[in-house]
Write a protein that holds these residues in place. Sequence first.
Motif, short mmCIF file in Angstrom:
data_model
loop_
_atom_site.label_atom_id
_atom_site.label_comp_id
_atom_site.label_asym_id
_atom_site.label_seq_id
_atom_site.Cartn_x
_atom_site.Cartn_y
_atom_site.Cartn_z
N ARG A 68 1.08 -1.24 0.15
CA ARG A 68 -0.09 -0.11 0.04
C ARG A 68 0.97 1.30 0.12
N ALA A 69 1.94 1.33 0.88
CA ALA A 69 2.55 2.52 0.86
C ALA A 69 3.63 2.71 -0.32
N THR A 70 3.82 1.69 -1.11
CA THR A 70 4.57 1.95 -2.37
C THR A 70 3.68 2.08 -3.37
N ASP A 71 2.16 2.58 -3.34
CA ASP A 71 1.27 2.54 -4.60
C ASP A 71 1.39 1.52 -5.42
N GLU A 72 1.64 0.05 -4.78
CA GLU A 72 1.42 -1.05 -5.81
C GLU A 72 2.29 -0.89 -6.98
N ALA A 73 3.33 -0.18 -6.78
CA ALA A 73 4.23 -0.18 -7.84
C ALA A 73 5.64 -1.38 -7.66
N ASP A 74 5.57 -2.25 -6.68
CA ASP A 74 6.78 -2.87 -6.44
C ASP A 74 6.41 -4.29 -6.74
N HIS A 75 7.14 -4.82 -7.97
CA HIS A 75 6.84 -6.10 -8.39
C HIS A 75 7.23 -7.23 -7.22
N GLU A 76 8.14 -6.92 -6.61
CA GLU A 76 9.04 -7.96 -5.63
C GLU A 76 7.80 -8.01 -4.49
N LEU A 77 7.03 -7.00 -4.10
CA LEU A 77 5.94 -7.25 -3.04
C LEU A 77 4.75 -8.08 -3.50
N PHE A 78 4.46 -7.83 -4.76
CA PHE A 78 3.38 -8.85 -5.40
C PHE A 78 3.93 -10.26 -5.42
N TYR A 79 5.17 -10.25 -5.75
CA TYR A 79 5.90 -11.53 -5.80
C TYR A 79 5.88 -12.29 -4.25
N ASP A 80 6.17 -11.53 -3.52
CA ASP A 80 6.22 -12.12 -1.98
C ASP A 80 4.89 -12.39 -1.46
N LEU A 81 3.94 -11.54 -2.00
CA LEU A 81 2.40 -11.98 -1.63
C LEU A 81 1.95 -13.24 -2.25
N GLY A 82 2.43 -13.30 -3.52
CA GLY A 82 2.07 -14.69 -4.50
C GLY A 82 2.95 -16.16 -3.63
N ALA A 83 3.86 -15.78 -3.14
CA ALA A 83 4.72 -16.90 -3.00
C ALA A 83 4.09 -17.30 -1.34
N ARG A 84 3.58 -16.09 -0.73
CA ARG A 84 3.08 -16.67 0.51
C ARG A 84 1.74 -17.42 0.35
N ALA A 85 1.04 -17.07 -0.58
CA ALA A 85 -0.38 -17.41 -1.04
C ALA A 85 -0.12 -18.95 -1.31
N HIS A 86 1.08 -19.17 -2.20
CA HIS A 86 1.42 -20.42 -2.58
C HIS A 86 1.75 -21.45 -1.60
N GLU A 87 2.49 -20.82 -0.44
CA GLU A 87 2.70 -21.96 0.47
C GLU A 87 1.54 -22.18 1.08
N LEU A 88 0.45 -21.18 1.00
CA LEU A 88 -0.77 -21.59 1.99
C LEU A 88 -1.57 -22.52 1.09
N GLY A 89 -1.22 -22.96 -0.12
CA GLY A 89 -1.98 -23.74 -0.93
C GLY A 89 -2.94 -23.17 -1.80
N LYS A 90 -3.13 -21.69 -2.00
CA LYS A 90 -3.84 -20.92 -2.49
C LYS A 90 -3.50 -20.57 -3.97
N VAL A 91 -3.52 -21.61 -4.90
CA VAL A 91 -2.53 -21.72 -6.10
C VAL A 91 -3.23 -20.61 -6.94
N GLU A 92 -4.37 -20.50 -7.13
CA GLU A 92 -5.11 -19.56 -7.96
C GLU A 92 -4.96 -18.15 -7.69
N ASP A 93 -4.92 -17.87 -6.32
CA ASP A 93 -4.54 -16.45 -5.86
C ASP A 93 -3.05 -16.10 -6.09
N ALA A 94 -2.13 -17.14 -5.82
CA ALA A 94 -0.56 -17.18 -6.11
C ALA A 94 -0.40 -16.49 -7.60
N LEU A 95 -1.21 -17.34 -8.37
CA LEU A 95 -0.91 -16.86 -9.80
C LEU A 95 -1.36 -15.63 -10.30
N ALA A 96 -2.61 -15.30 -9.70
CA ALA A 96 -3.01 -13.85 -9.89
C ALA A 96 -2.06 -12.89 -9.26
N LEU A 97 -1.42 -13.03 -8.12
CA LEU A 97 -0.44 -12.24 -7.58
C LEU A 97 1.00 -11.96 -8.32
#
Length: 199
Positions: A68-97
């Motif tokens: 939020r603080a970076t105005d959603e302009a940092d691809h690595e933060l989306f990557y990290d969120l996707g990796a976390r979703a992936h770890e939680l088994g939320k693969v569709e969410d991970a792919l979207a991120l």
Amino acid sequence: HGRRFRARAQAIHYLRQEQDNIEDVVAEAIAGQVVASWGDEEEADEEEVAEIDEEDDEELQCLLFALRATDEADHELFYDLGARAHELGKVEDALALYQRAEILNARDPMLLGNMGAALSELGRPLAAVRCYRRALALDQYNVNARYNLGELMLERGGTISMRGVAALLADTPEETMRDAALQELAKMFESTQRARLLK
């Protein structure tokens, strides 16, 4: 699913004293592109949301506040969120991120490798192969992408796939080939080849 959780994300979190609802923040962060259990309180299963809230603790909150603080302009933060979703088994969410991250940076081999893994798990092998090949074109030393691509082709079987695995192994840099995972891939390939000859 290697993450790049950085100290600055944690620092941003500590500067924010208010405790936003995690589901609302996620929904805002990914612009409504993920399933209900991450962003839609009306449809989400309450027990599942509670489990996510408990498991993610401070790390996920830090990433969300940083996004939020970076105005959603940092691809690595989306990557990290996707990796976390992936770890939680939320693969569709991970792919979207991961796809949101790709919009910001389409030349990140680690991101492309994770996208390939998600696509493979979602039953989209051809799209997964394309992601793995893109990752290797950017970084020939990417062990995960090389191993996952080889394993996927072995699973598909057939003459063309087997030739693809042979070429993949032959093209592997010598130092990368010393990795235990790629040594295991080579053994799997040899075993599969022997089994095909005995048929």
